[in-house]
Design a protein around this motif. Structure first.
Motif, short mmCIF file in Angstrom:
data_model
loop_
_atom_site.label_atom_id
_atom_site.label_comp_id
_atom_site.label_asym_id
_atom_site.label_seq_id
_atom_site.Cartn_x
_atom_site.Cartn_y
_atom_site.Cartn_z
N ASP A 285 -15.44 28.81 -1.72
CA ASP A 285 -16.85 28.63 -1.79
C ASP A 285 -17.04 30.08 -2.58
O ASP A 285 -18.29 30.27 -3.20
N GLU B 184 -12.80 22.63 11.27
CA GLU B 184 -13.69 23.51 11.05
C GLU B 184 -14.63 23.55 11.88
O GLU B 184 -15.23 24.32 12.59
N SER C 68 -9.68 18.69 7.24
CA SER C 68 -9.88 20.27 7.46
C SER C 68 -11.33 20.49 7.74
O SER C 68 -11.83 21.38 8.49
N ARG C 69 -12.32 19.83 7.17
CA ARG C 69 -13.64 20.30 7.49
C ARG C 69 -14.09 19.59 8.96
O ARG C 69 -14.89 20.51 9.42
N ASN D 167 -11.10 27.14 2.00
CA ASN D 167 -12.35 26.74 1.78
C ASN D 167 -13.26 28.13 1.54
O ASN D 167 -14.33 28.09 0.79
#
Length: 197
Positions: A115, A173, A169-170, A111
């Motif tokens: 980003d 995190e 995944s988010r 990510n």
């Protein structure tokens, strides 16, 4: 901002052996440096740690964005290789959950790369378009085999699996410490098992 064109990483003609070694070394070092210091790390530092001049870096990767894209694509290709290897494992259920966990564990770095590339105007989907189909096919194989042995609920499709991978995944995190991450991941994994499984 218009999308920045990024070379696919495939040279027009084969590189000499020494140039190929330099390129591979640069990619390996860049991945280590970006992982340790973030995607804001300089190309000069990467060149220094790789033991080459900055000119060598720019001969292979004309911009920092091209270097980021090449590292990102390399990670995707390795993920595809791991998916294909696990899709022939003797135990389909554990293989499926191993790959799911692997993807989630690697997500923060992926990510961060994505980003940084998007902020620089790089077309992330364009960079990964060549490998995306292969990765989806490997996911379908992993999922189908796990469902065939009753390890994964039958109503889960690849579209839902991709959404779960992004969500997990988010969520991991956001969870913060390792124990909270492990518990969060366990909730996703349990939700993919058959009821009562």
């Amino acid at each position: 901002m218009p999308a920045v064109p990024v070379a696919s990483g495939a040279p027009v003609r084969p590189l000499r052996a020494d140039a190929r070694r330099n390129r591979e070394r640069l990619l390996a070092v860049a991945e280590e440096v970006f992982a340790a210091k973030g995607t804001g790390a300089s190309t000069e530092e990467i060149a220094r740690q790789a033991g080459v001049g900055i000119g060598t870096v720019f001969r292979h990767f004309p911009t920092k964005e091209a270097l980021l894209a090449a590292v990102f694509l390399g990670r995707f290709e390795r993920l595809g290789e791991q998916a294909r290897a696990l899709s022939t494992a003797a135990e389909p259920g554990p293989a499926f959950f191993e790959f799911f966990t692997l993807v989630v564990d690697q997500a923060p770095a992926k990510n961060a790369f994505a980003d940084a590339m998007e902020q620089a105007g790089v077309d992330v989907q364009g960079v990964t378009s060549g490998i995306a189909g292969e990765l989806t096919a490997a996911l379908e194989e992993l999922l189908g085999r796990a469902q065939a042995v009753g390890a994964v609920r039958a109503d889960l499709g690849v579209a839902e699996l991709k959404a779960l991978l992004v969500g997990a995944s988010r969520a991991v995190e956001f969870a913060g410490d390792r124990e909270a991450c492990a518990r969060t991941l366990a909730v996703f994994v349990d939700g993919m098992r058959p009821t009562g499984g």
